[in-house]
Design a protein around this motif. Structure first.
Motif, PDB file in Angstrom:
ATOM      1  N   ASN A  63      -0.520   0.472   0.629  1.00  0.00           N
ATOM      2  CA  ASN A  63      -0.580   1.561   1.889  1.00  0.00           C
ATOM      3  C   ASN A  63      -0.654   2.834   1.207  1.00  0.00           C
ATOM      4  OD1 ASN A  63       0.889  -0.268   3.706  1.00  0.00           O
ATOM      5  ND2 ASN A  63       3.194  -0.402   2.833  1.00  0.00           N
ATOM      6  N   LEU A  64      -0.901   2.505  -0.444  1.00  0.00           N
ATOM      7  CA  LEU A  64      -1.862   3.698  -0.950  1.00  0.00           C
ATOM      8  C   LEU A  64      -3.088   4.745  -0.223  1.00  0.00           C
ATOM      9  CD1 LEU A  64      -0.410   4.918  -3.472  1.00  0.00           C
ATOM     10  CD2 LEU A  64      -2.691   4.463  -4.924  1.00  0.00           C
ATOM     11  N   VAL A  93     -16.945  -0.165  -1.813  1.00  0.00           N
ATOM     12  CA  VAL A  93     -17.335  -1.531  -0.976  1.00  0.00           C
ATOM     13  C   VAL A  93     -16.223  -1.667  -0.041  1.00  0.00           C
ATOM     14  CG1 VAL A  93     -18.353  -3.964  -0.804  1.00  0.00           C
ATOM     15  CG2 VAL A  93     -19.641  -1.802  -2.141  1.00  0.00           C
ATOM     16  N   LYS A  94     -15.001  -1.670  -0.987  1.00  0.00           N
ATOM     17  CA  LYS A  94     -13.743  -2.320  -0.457  1.00  0.00           C
ATOM     18  C   LYS A  94     -12.680  -0.667   0.535  1.00  0.00           C
ATOM     19  CE  LYS A  94     -14.337  -6.025  -2.594  1.00  0.00           C
ATOM     20  NZ  LYS A  94     -14.397  -7.508  -1.579  1.00  0.00           N
ATOM     21  N   CYS A 135      -6.139  -1.865  -2.253  1.00  0.00           N
ATOM     22  CA  CYS A 135      -5.996  -0.080  -1.662  1.00  0.00           C
ATOM     23  C   CYS A 135      -6.334   0.131  -1.040  1.00  0.00           C
ATOM     24  CB  CYS A 135      -5.144   0.713  -3.307  1.00  0.00           C
ATOM     25  SG  CYS A 135      -4.134   0.386  -3.734  1.00  0.00           S
ATOM     26  N   LYS A 136      -6.724  -1.124  -0.317  1.00  0.00           N
ATOM     27  CA  LYS A 136      -7.830  -0.513   0.926  1.00  0.00           C
ATOM     28  C   LYS A 136      -8.017  -0.079   1.590  1.00  0.00           C
ATOM     29  CE  LYS A 136      -9.668  -5.830   0.602  1.00  0.00           C
ATOM     30  NZ  LYS A 136      -9.766  -6.718   1.455  1.00  0.00           N
ATOM     31  N   LYS A 137      -5.918   0.890   1.871  1.00  0.00           N
ATOM     32  CA  LYS A 137      -6.376   2.092   2.623  1.00  0.00           C
ATOM     33  C   LYS A 137      -6.982   3.942   2.585  1.00  0.00           C
ATOM     34  CE  LYS A 137      -2.436   0.010   5.317  1.00  0.00           C
ATOM     35  NZ  LYS A 137      -0.700  -0.285   6.108  1.00  0.00           N
ATOM     36  N   ILE A 169      -9.875  -0.148 -11.942  1.00  0.00           N
ATOM     37  CA  ILE A 169     -10.834   0.023 -10.391  1.00  0.00           C
ATOM     38  C   ILE A 169     -10.968  -0.878  -9.607  1.00  0.00           C
ATOM     39  CG2 ILE A 169     -12.528   1.921 -10.013  1.00  0.00           C
ATOM     40  CD1 ILE A 169     -10.868   3.465 -11.062  1.00  0.00           C
ATOM     41  N   GLY A 170     -12.004  -1.764 -10.036  1.00  0.00           N
ATOM     42  CA  GLY A 170     -11.959  -2.896  -9.112  1.00  0.00           C
ATOM     43  C   GLY A 170     -10.884  -3.876  -8.349  1.00  0.00           C
ATOM     44  N   CYS A 171      -9.828  -3.654  -9.530  1.00  0.00           N
ATOM     45  CA  CYS A 171      -7.734  -4.064  -9.089  1.00  0.00           C
ATOM     46  C   CYS A 171      -7.400  -3.006  -8.185  1.00  0.00           C
ATOM     47  CB  CYS A 171      -7.542  -4.084 -10.303  1.00  0.00           C
ATOM     48  SG  CYS A 171      -7.554  -5.543 -11.930  1.00  0.00           S
TER      49      CYS A 171
END
Length: 694
Positions: A151-152, A199-200, A175-177, A168-170
């Motif tokens: 929820n970050l 992108v993500k 953390c898509k929010k 950073i990719g992880c």
């Protein structure tokens, strides 16, 4: 008098609901001492305060278990005062706070690893903000642990130099929010990592990429972010004119406020008031910071004019020269309100072109810009009459002509910074007080202002910050006017104002009861009388009086007793302050965090007494003749919260290495100095020497 039978004492707070008591406590927020006093009144108040508190800034990591159990509803935990936070500390937090914790600040903490971060991110499912700035040893494993915080929304990774694109990719995947992320000085991150974030994480609003080794390749992904509001590219030397051309090829996000305003009119007749309120909250400032991007010229910047018309704030400090071509390339930014050109070389044609922009600027910063003249500055301010903030620090070519145009055209100014405008004569400052009555912040450091100028400026009754350092022509007479009229003053700087005595300080202390910061360094006629008068300013938290030889322990004791919020104290070269001043300081100044008492007469006894101040974090201890190696060692061990100590280099060989190893493991950093004693110059000689250096 005997108590009558049948009469029962009642606590009026018992009839109030908990929500009402919480509302009362909300009004105590500005002063933490008030809330502490409330909690110590009785057991019921103690319990109410523990349930009410949502934010905590502990001083020591070793007390975490105790304080977290006392405050079970914490949402915000600031550990910036705790340098030693281990994996065990983070595990304790994750167990005791669990889903209630929403934000945590670890920006000044060390000694934790990916293990502790994994426990924190996994157990505290409600986390929306983490500050890991300055975690220079954090690697990709730590970044992967953060990715568990699903929820970050806000993540600060400034100076996490060991993290790479893989870490950073992880984060991007987990953390898509995310709405805000700072990667400033993350030197291991490049185009791949930044591209993955873009992108993500589609909800990104704030993106700080300062000093990254990125190139044109990641920009297309960034510019597809639909909600971007704040893009910071400071010091990205891989960004050039070709990079900015890509802005013209589909940066939809920079049009968002403009599109929303169009949407407002299309729906007006359905529900005008509701739509208007909604759009007012949605439309936010759009910011672009390209400071220190030295490979960007007017060619690249011209791309902004067609597809970034909604920009509100633009920073181009320490970049290309401000020529007419550069200014013309930005003239179509119709919504621009703030332009910062600090450190740039400017031309008359460039400033004149800025004056002809269609935008109505509210803030202009030309600090340390070479080439600013009366003609150029006047042409700018005459056209932008709605200016609220103007910074012309170190614009050494301007004269009274510029001040006349500024004060006549921009009477609504709230902030004027004009340090070291050395060609401006004393009579020009009278104009500021006559015409700019809305000023709240005024910096006149190193100028020719005199008492007549101060008398005029005292009409600016809204002033909260006034800086007069190295103004050698002012005396107590001018300060008396300030004290009588500027009752809202919170900060005043009188550094090296040789004409100031106790009489002037008394006027400030009496007329400005809300004073929080005062600097009287090297005002050699200041005595204990000034400190006794300032002791009535109960909100004073910063006091700087280095180089005031007439101040003694008596004056310092008065400050300690009266100013219990004192957090920063500089008494360097106050030779007559000794242990008699340190002891009351240690007893009453429990909020003290930073102290410099070099060249004073303090001995082992006074230094050791400071161990009772649990907040104390930083000490500067140079050239104390009464200090012994054993006394220093005992004091360093006793002051358990120290994070930074400046010491004379000679002590490095006198104290045992295990002592330093122990203190460094506790989170303390040592800085060694080998300065010889230097006699003080009188203010005029000192200023002449400073001018020679410039």
């Amino acid at each position: 008098m005997k108590r009558q039978k049948g009469v029962v004492d009642e606590n009026l707070f018992d009839v109030l609901t908990e929500e009402l008591v919480f509302t009362i406590l909300d009004f105590l927020d500005p002063n933490p001492l008030d809330k502490k006093s409330f909690s110590l009144t009785c057991r019921s108040f103690y319990e109410i305060e523990s349930r009410h508190r949502k934010a905590l800034k502990p001083l020591r990591a070793e007390h975490l278990t105790t304080v977290l159990k006392r405050y079970p509803h914490l949402e915000h935990l600031d550990l910036s005062l705790c340098p030693r936070i281990t994996d065990n500390s983070l595990t304790i937090i994750s167990v005791l706070c669990k889903s209630t914790l929403r934000s945590i600040d670890l920006s000044q903490s060390r000694f934790f690893s990916h293990v502790g971060l994994w426990n924190l991110a996994t157990n505290c499912s409600g986390l929306v903000e983490i500050d890991l700035s300055n975690a220079t040893e954090l690697r990709d494993a730590g970044a992967a642990a953060i990715a568990n915080a699903k929820n970050l929304e806000t993540l600060w990774l400034g100076r996490c130099k060991m993290i790479t694109d893989m870490g950073i990719g992880c984060i991007a995947v987990g953390c898509k929010k995310l709405r805000s992320i700072s990667l400033k000085w993350c030197l291991g991150v490049g185009d791949l990592g930044v591209g993955l974030i873009a992108v993500k994480c589609k909800q990104i609003r704030h993106l700080d990429l300062s000093y990254l080794q990125i190139t044109n390749r990641c920009l297309p992904c960034i510019l597809q972010l639909q909600y971007i509001e704040d893009l910071i590219l400071v010091g990205c030397f891989g960004i050039d004119d070709n990079s900015l051309v890509t802005l013209k090829q589909g940066c939809k996000s920079l049009k968002i406020p403009q599109l929303r305003s169009y949407h407002l009119f299309s729906d007006y007749y359905l529900n005008s008031e509701r739509i208007l309120a909604q759009n007012r909250t949605e439309v936010k400032d759009i910011k672009l910071d390209m400071s220190s991007c030295q490979n960007v010229s007017h060619v690249g910047l011209s791309s902004l004019t067609s597809d970034a018309k909604s920009l509100h704030q633009l920073a181009l400090a320490y970049g290309s020269p401000v020529t007419r071509a550069l200014a013309d390339s930005l003239k179509n930014l119709s919504m621009l309100q703030s332009i910062k050109l600090d450190g740039c070389s400017v031309t008359y044609a460039g400033l004149k072109s800025i004056g002809n922009w269609c935008a109505s600027l509210r803030e202009v910063s030309l600090s340390k810009c070479s080439g600013v003249t009366d003609e150029g500055l006047s042409s700018l301010v005459m056209k932008h009459r709605d200016l609220r903030k103007l910074d012309i620090t170190c614009c050494r070519k301007i004269t009274q002509v510029s001040i006349a145009y500024i004060t006549k055209s921009c009477s609504a100014l709230t902030s004027l910074k004009m340090e070291s405008c050395t060609l401006v004569p004393s009579e020009a400052f009278v104009l500021i007080g006559q015409r700019c009555l809305c000023l709240e912040e005024l910096d006149l450091t190193d100028n020719e202002i005199d008492d007549e100028g101060l008398k005029s400026i005292s009409r600016c009754f809204k002033l909260t910050s006034l800086k007069l350092g190295i103004c050698l022509n002012i005396t107590d007479e001018g300060l008396r006017h300030v004290g009588m009229c500027c009752s809202k003053l919170v900060e005043i700087d009188l550094y090296r104002c040789a004409g100031i005595t106790d009489s002037g300080i008394l006027a400030i202390a009496h007329g400005c009861p809300g004073l929080e910061m005062i600097n009287v360094a090297y005002c050699k006629d200041i005595t204990d009388s000034s400190l006794i008068s300032l002791s009535k300013c109960s909100r004073l938290n910063t006091f700087e009086s280095r180089g005031c030889p007439s101040i003694t322990s008596l004056g310092l004791a008065a400050i300690a007793v009266g100013c219990k919020q004192l957090a920063k104290l500089d008494i360097k070269k106050c030779y007559n302050i000794n242990d008699a001043g340190m002891i009351p300081l240690a007893h009453f100044s429990q909020n003290l965090r930073q102290i410099n008492f070099s060249y004073s007469s303090v001995t082992d006894v006074g230094l050791l007494s400071l161990a009772s101040i649990s907040c104390l974090q930083s000490m500067t201890i140079l050239h104390l003749k009464g200090l012994t190696q054993s006394g220093l060692a005992a004091a360093l061990l006793a002051c358990g919260g120290l994070t930074k100590v400046k010491l004379q280099a000679s002590f490095k060989s006198l104290l045992p290495p295990p002592l330093f190893e122990h203190l460094e493991a506790r989170g303390c950093v040592f800085q060694w100095r080998d300065k010889v004693f230097q006699a003080e110059l009188d203010p005029i000689c000192w200023k002449l020497q400073l001018e020679d250096l410039q």
